[in-house]
Write a protein that holds these residues in place. Structure first.
Motif, short mmCIF file in Angstrom:
data_model
loop_
_atom_site.label_atom_id
_atom_site.label_comp_id
_atom_site.label_asym_id
_atom_site.label_seq_id
_atom_site.Cartn_x
_atom_site.Cartn_y
_atom_site.Cartn_z
N ILE A 133 40.84 -0.81 -99.36
CA ILE A 133 41.39 -1.52 -100.55
C ILE A 133 41.04 -0.74 -101.57
CG2 ILE A 133 41.82 -3.49 -102.02
CD1 ILE A 133 41.63 -5.06 -99.49
N SER A 161 40.87 -5.09 -108.53
CA SER A 161 40.47 -5.24 -107.05
C SER A 161 39.72 -6.61 -106.99
CB SER A 161 39.63 -4.07 -106.76
OG SER A 161 38.38 -3.97 -107.46
N ILE A 164 42.27 -9.28 -107.13
CA ILE A 164 43.06 -9.42 -105.79
C ILE A 164 42.32 -10.01 -104.80
CG2 ILE A 164 43.80 -7.80 -103.85
CD1 ILE A 164 44.52 -5.90 -106.38
N LEU A 165 40.99 -9.64 -104.76
CA LEU A 165 40.14 -10.17 -103.67
C LEU A 165 39.98 -11.81 -103.77
CD1 LEU A 165 37.18 -7.68 -103.38
CD2 LEU A 165 39.17 -8.47 -101.61
N GLY A 167 42.27 -13.83 -105.29
CA GLY A 167 43.27 -14.20 -104.85
C GLY A 167 43.57 -14.39 -103.51
N LEU A 168 43.17 -13.45 -102.75
CA LEU A 168 43.41 -13.29 -101.22
C LEU A 168 42.68 -14.75 -100.93
CD1 LEU A 168 43.02 -9.62 -100.28
CD2 LEU A 168 44.98 -11.09 -99.86
N PHE A 169 41.38 -14.88 -101.15
CA PHE A 169 40.59 -16.06 -100.87
C PHE A 169 41.07 -17.21 -101.19
CE2 PHE A 169 37.02 -12.86 -100.47
CZ PHE A 169 36.65 -13.01 -99.13
N SER A 172 44.98 -17.44 -99.48
CA SER A 172 45.11 -17.37 -97.92
C SER A 172 44.00 -17.84 -97.14
CB SER A 172 45.65 -15.76 -97.58
OG SER A 172 45.63 -15.72 -96.09
N SER A 173 44.08 -18.78 -96.58
CA SER A 173 42.90 -19.49 -95.83
C SER A 173 42.57 -18.54 -94.68
CB SER A 173 43.11 -20.92 -95.39
OG SER A 173 43.97 -20.83 -94.38
N PHE A 175 42.64 -15.15 -94.48
CA PHE A 175 41.84 -14.18 -94.79
C PHE A 175 40.25 -14.23 -94.59
CE2 PHE A 175 39.92 -11.44 -98.02
CZ PHE A 175 40.19 -10.05 -97.63
#
Length: 207
Positions: A133, A161, A164-165, A167-169, A172-173, A175
């Motif tokens: 990424i 970045s 983005i990280l 947000g992913l955490f 999206s559980s 992830f």
């Protein structure tokens, strides 16, 4: 917690040291070779955010950010090596934890839990940092060998970045769960007891 902070400094020291050896002489003037996190260009994402993520979820969130001039590095191989040096330091730190864990007696239960938890965090940091990424070391290793157009796009994405990280955490559980599973698998393969990792991580979290 202190082990994680030390590993953040060692991670960035690895980047800086290889960059210095690879041709970026300006590193000597920045203080990045002193293991002093106060020299990082973004204290919030360098130290504060990784420590918060560790306390909340026990995840080795990428931290530390040293300013390196890639154009000064002598070749694309040195650029890749510079990016790989950070995760390599995490790997060496993990090996040191493995040695301490094996030397630790069964009676020293609290110490064994702390070492196992620290090792798990290093494993998650390794997995996360090596993802391709933009902004992470996995992408940095590949970047010098990518077409210029792809590098230009990656450079724009890399600025965000951290966001983005996060947000992913948050969004999206799966992830975070996938990252935890990978960290557990790596730590167990390294010789750490599953129960020590679990109880150590629970003891480390805020709740």
């Amino acid at each position: 917690m202190s082990a994680w902070l030390l590993s953040l400094c060692l991670h960035e020291f690895g980047h800086a040291w290889v960059a210095w050896k690879g041709g970026d002489d300006a590193i000597l003037e920045t203080g990045y070779l002193t293991l002093d996190p106060r020299h990082y260009i973004d204290p919030m994402f360098s130290v504060v955010m990784p420590m918060i993520f560790l306390m909340i979820g026990g995840i080795g969130f990428p931290g530390g950010s040293v300013l390196i001039n890639r154009a000064r590095l002598r070749s694309r191989a040195w650029q890749s090596a510079m990016s790989a040096a950070g995760p390599a330091m995490n790997g060496l730190f993990l090996i040191a934890l493995m040695a301490f864990y094996q030397l630790c007696s069964e009676e020293a239960e609290g110490l064994r839990l702390a070492i196992a938890a620290a090792a798990f965090v290093q494993c998650t940091a390794l997995v996360l940092n090596l993802l391709p990424i933009p902004g992470l070391d996995g992408y940095g290793i590949l970047q010098p060998w990518l077409p210029d157009t792809v590098q230009a796009i990656g450079g724009k994405i890399a600025v965000y970045s951290g966001v983005i990280l996060v947000g992913l955490f948050l969004v999206s559980s799966s992830f975070g769960q996938a990252l935890s599973r990978a960290g557990f698998a790596m730590a167990i393969a390294a010789g750490f007891e599953h129960s020590d990792i679990v109880f150590g991580c629970h003891a480390m979290r805020l709740w």
